[in-house]
Design a protein around this motif. Structure first.
Motif, PDB file in Angstrom:
ATOM      1  N   SER A   3     -95.571 -31.227  -6.967  1.00 49.01           N
ATOM      2  CA  SER A   3     -94.644 -30.980  -5.866  1.00 49.01           C
ATOM      3  C   SER A   3     -95.433 -30.667  -4.605  1.00 49.01           C
ATOM      4  O   SER A   3     -96.644 -30.883  -4.543  1.00 49.01           O
ATOM      5  CB  SER A   3     -93.716 -29.811  -6.224  1.00 49.01           C
ATOM      6  N   GLY A   4     -94.736 -30.126  -3.602  1.00 49.60           N
ATOM      7  CA  GLY A   4     -95.410 -29.759  -2.368  1.00 49.60           C
ATOM      8  C   GLY A   4     -96.350 -28.587  -2.539  1.00 49.60           C
ATOM      9  O   GLY A   4     -97.350 -28.473  -1.824  1.00 49.60           O
ATOM     10  N   GLY A   5     -96.065 -27.718  -3.495  1.00 50.91           N
ATOM     11  CA  GLY A   5     -96.883 -26.524  -3.675  1.00 50.91           C
ATOM     12  C   GLY A   5     -97.802 -26.563  -4.871  1.00 50.91           C
ATOM     13  O   GLY A   5     -98.681 -25.701  -5.007  1.00 50.91           O
ATOM     14  N   THR A   6     -97.614 -27.536  -5.761  1.00 50.66           N
ATOM     15  CA  THR A   6     -98.423 -27.581  -6.982  1.00 50.66           C
ATOM     16  C   THR A   6     -98.760 -29.015  -7.360  1.00 50.66           C
ATOM     17  O   THR A   6     -97.982 -29.938  -7.132  1.00 50.66           O
ATOM     18  CB  THR A   6     -97.672 -26.949  -8.187  1.00 50.66           C
ATOM     19  N   THR A   7     -99.925 -29.167  -7.941  1.00 48.70           N
ATOM     20  CA  THR A   7    -100.268 -30.363  -8.702  1.00 48.70           C
ATOM     21  C   THR A   7    -100.982 -29.833  -9.928  1.00 48.70           C
ATOM     22  O   THR A   7    -102.199 -29.694  -9.968  1.00 48.70           O
ATOM     23  CB  THR A   7    -101.168 -31.328  -7.902  1.00 48.70           C
ATOM     24  N   ASP A   8    -100.179 -29.476 -10.925  1.00 45.39           N
ATOM     25  CA  ASP A   8    -100.692 -28.775 -12.101  1.00 45.39           C
ATOM     26  C   ASP A   8    -100.426 -29.565 -13.367  1.00 45.39           C
ATOM     27  O   ASP A   8     -99.341 -30.135 -13.545  1.00 45.39           O
ATOM     28  CB  ASP A   8    -100.029 -27.399 -12.248  1.00 45.39           C
ATOM     29  N   LEU A   9    -101.408 -29.570 -14.260  1.00 45.64           N
ATOM     30  CA  LEU A   9    -101.233 -30.065 -15.619  1.00 45.64           C
ATOM     31  C   LEU A   9    -101.144 -28.830 -16.506  1.00 45.64           C
ATOM     32  O   LEU A   9    -102.077 -28.024 -16.556  1.00 45.64           O
ATOM     33  CB  LEU A   9    -102.400 -30.964 -16.029  1.00 45.64           C
ATOM     34  N   LEU A  10    -100.024 -28.684 -17.192  1.00 45.27           N
ATOM     35  CA  LEU A  10     -99.706 -27.455 -17.900  1.00 45.27           C
ATOM     36  C   LEU A  10     -99.579 -27.693 -19.402  1.00 45.27           C
ATOM     37  O   LEU A  10     -99.009 -28.703 -19.835  1.00 45.27           O
ATOM     38  CB  LEU A  10     -98.386 -26.866 -17.370  1.00 45.27           C
ATOM     39  N   TYR A  11    -100.098 -26.751 -20.184  1.00 38.92           N
ATOM     40  CA  TYR A  11     -99.936 -26.779 -21.630  1.00 38.92           C
ATOM     41  C   TYR A  11     -98.831 -25.789 -21.979  1.00 38.92           C
ATOM     42  O   TYR A  11     -98.940 -24.596 -21.668  1.00 38.92           O
ATOM     43  CB  TYR A  11    -101.233 -26.399 -22.330  1.00 38.92           C
ATOM     44  N   CYS A  12     -97.764 -26.287 -22.585  1.00 35.63           N
ATOM     45  CA  CYS A  12     -96.563 -25.483 -22.839  1.00 35.63           C
ATOM     46  C   CYS A  12     -96.420 -25.219 -24.334  1.00 35.63           C
ATOM     47  O   CYS A  12     -96.365 -26.159 -25.138  1.00 35.63           O
ATOM     48  CB  CYS A  12     -95.325 -26.194 -22.315  1.00 35.63           C
ATOM     49  N   GLU A  13     -96.332 -23.942 -24.691  1.00 33.22           N
ATOM     50  CA  GLU A  13     -96.180 -23.526 -26.074  1.00 33.22           C
ATOM     51  C   GLU A  13     -94.920 -22.674 -26.218  1.00 33.22           C
ATOM     52  O   GLU A  13     -94.481 -22.038 -25.267  1.00 33.22           O
ATOM     53  CB  GLU A  13     -97.391 -22.699 -26.518  1.00 33.22           C
ATOM     54  N   PRO A  14     -94.313 -22.652 -27.423  1.00 32.26           N
ATOM     55  CA  PRO A  14     -93.111 -21.831 -27.615  1.00 32.26           C
ATOM     56  C   PRO A  14     -93.417 -20.354 -27.429  1.00 32.26           C
ATOM     57  O   PRO A  14     -94.499 -19.878 -27.788  1.00 32.26           O
ATOM     58  CB  PRO A  14     -92.695 -22.147 -29.057  1.00 32.26           C
ATOM     59  N   ASP A  15     -92.467 -19.649 -26.840  1.00 35.20           N
ATOM     60  CA  ASP A  15     -92.649 -18.222 -26.576  1.00 35.20           C
ATOM     61  C   ASP A  15     -91.290 -17.529 -26.717  1.00 35.20           C
ATOM     62  O   ASP A  15     -90.319 -17.937 -26.075  1.00 35.20           O
ATOM     63  CB  ASP A  15     -93.205 -18.008 -25.168  1.00 35.20           C
ATOM     64  N   ASP A  16     -91.227 -16.508 -27.554  1.00 37.04           N
ATOM     65  CA  ASP A  16     -89.954 -15.842 -27.819  1.00 37.04           C
ATOM     66  C   ASP A  16     -89.415 -15.113 -26.599  1.00 37.04           C
ATOM     67  O   ASP A  16     -88.204 -15.053 -26.376  1.00 37.04           O
ATOM     68  CB  ASP A  16     -90.102 -14.854 -28.989  1.00 37.04           C
ATOM     69  N   ASP A  17     -90.294 -14.554 -25.775  1.00 33.53           N
ATOM     70  CA  ASP A  17     -89.841 -13.771 -24.625  1.00 33.53           C
ATOM     71  C   ASP A  17     -89.455 -14.646 -23.439  1.00 33.53           C
ATOM     72  O   ASP A  17     -88.424 -14.421 -22.797  1.00 33.53           O
ATOM     73  CB  ASP A  17     -90.932 -12.777 -24.200  1.00 33.53           C
ATOM     74  N   ASN A  18     -90.278 -15.634 -23.123  1.00 30.84           N
ATOM     75  CA  ASN A  18     -90.083 -16.438 -21.913  1.00 30.84           C
ATOM     76  C   ASN A  18     -89.706 -17.888 -22.190  1.00 30.84           C
ATOM     77  O   ASN A  18     -89.701 -18.703 -21.282  1.00 30.84           O
ATOM     78  CB  ASN A  18     -91.353 -16.403 -21.065  1.00 30.84           C
TER      79      ASN A  18
END
Length: 314
Positions: free
Chosen positions: A143-158
């Motif tokens: 986007s305009g503020g980010t160019t991120d490659l993210l690793y997404c894992e399951p999380d009970d809280d978030n």
């Protein structure tokens, strides 16, 4: 029947959404922040001012389409769920959510703008199995503020635990597109206008992006576009070159991810990923895209976040 209100006050758009958890349908109301001609964005103080003025109208239009007292409220309160992540513009949405929640007796579910983008992409693409089955996956937030490659894992809280594993540490893709667009005389934010301009170009470019593994550098793209303009290149060609350069950078990082990680599902989210030229070039098996309205800034994702937290979906 449960209705969840989503609120997102980003640096670009005042957004609200109403999610019906029985039908999984969403209605949205959005308004871009006003930007003066020739400028490349707004200061945070201006963003707070404009959100404060716009949010009541955006909410009013939304609730006029489906009058109800929401059963839940989801709101983005920071750019990312990490220590030190903060932008004043999100205080407007958080304050509204807290006030409304106090009146109707609903405690808002607070998340990040980033998680909202990813959950909006999951909603639009129908890939709730990634959350339900607790699967790990990769997500590009571009986007305009980010160019991120993210690793997404399951999380009970978030719901999601997000780790940044790559991206651009200098100019962001959306910034490059907007700066190129402004140089071409387009109105900020420039993504959609630049895309329409690029579609009129028949030129092709051999581009070698500045990519090292999962990281890219886009700082030179602005200068390359300026050089093309100074040399009198057609506006259409400059626009297409800019978009093509971003595309090739993302393609190279995607390839590097596949080579390094066993997970093969990649989600593309954020305003830049609503570009049809980029989407058509990248779309393939196990690569997840969403409709443009859910790729650009929106409040659908944080409404989905609240619905999941309340056990109303999945």
């Amino acid at each position: 029947m449960s209705k969840i209100l989503g609120i997102d006050t980003s640096n670009y758009t005042t957004s609200a959404a109403l999610l019906d958890t029985d039908t999984m349908s969403v209605i949205q109301s959005k308004q871009l922040l006003p930007v003066k001609p020739g400028e490349k964005g707004v200061r945070q103080s201006e963003a707070v001012f404009h959100h404060t003025k716009q949010l009541p109208d955006v909410i009013g239009k939304l609730m006029g389409q489906g009058r109800c007292i929401p059963d839940g409220i989801g709101v983005s309160v920071k750019p990312r769920l990490e220590e030190g992540s903060y932008m004043p513009c999100f205080l407007v949405g958080e304050g509204f959510a807290d006030s409304l929640g106090s009146v109707i007796g609903v405690l808002p579910d607070k998340s990040s703008h980033q998680i909202g983008h990813i959950l909006a992409a999951i909603y639009s693409s129908g890939r709730f199995d990634l959350i339900k089955d607790k699967k790990s996956f990769a997500a590009f937030h571009v986007s305009g503020g980010t160019t991120d490659l993210l690793y997404c894992e399951p999380d009970d809280d978030n719901i999601l635990k997000i780790s940044r594993i790559g991206g651009s540490d200098d100019l962001k893709a959306g910034q490059a597109i907007d700066r190129c667009g402004v140089m071409l005389g387009l109105k900020f934010p420039c993504g959609q206008e630049l895309e329409r301009l690029a579609e009129n170009s028949s030129s092709s470019f051999k581009i070698k992006p500045s990519v090292r593994g999962l990281d890219c550098s886009l700082s030179g793209l602005e200068n390359k576009c300026r050089d093309m303009i100074d040399k009198g290149c057609p506006k259409e060609d400059t626009a297409k070159f800019c978009i093509s350069y971003v595309l090739e950078s993302i393609k190279a990082m995607t390839k590097a991810f596949y080579e390094k990680y066993s997970e093969k599902t990649v989600i593309y989210a954020g305003g830049v990923m609503s570009n049809s030229m980029i989407r058509s070039a990248l779309e393939a098996e196990q690569r997840v895209f969403c409709e443009g309205e859910f790729s650009r800034d929106n409040a659908c994702g944080v409404a989905v976040y609240s619905a999941i937290k309340r056990g109303l979906i999945l």
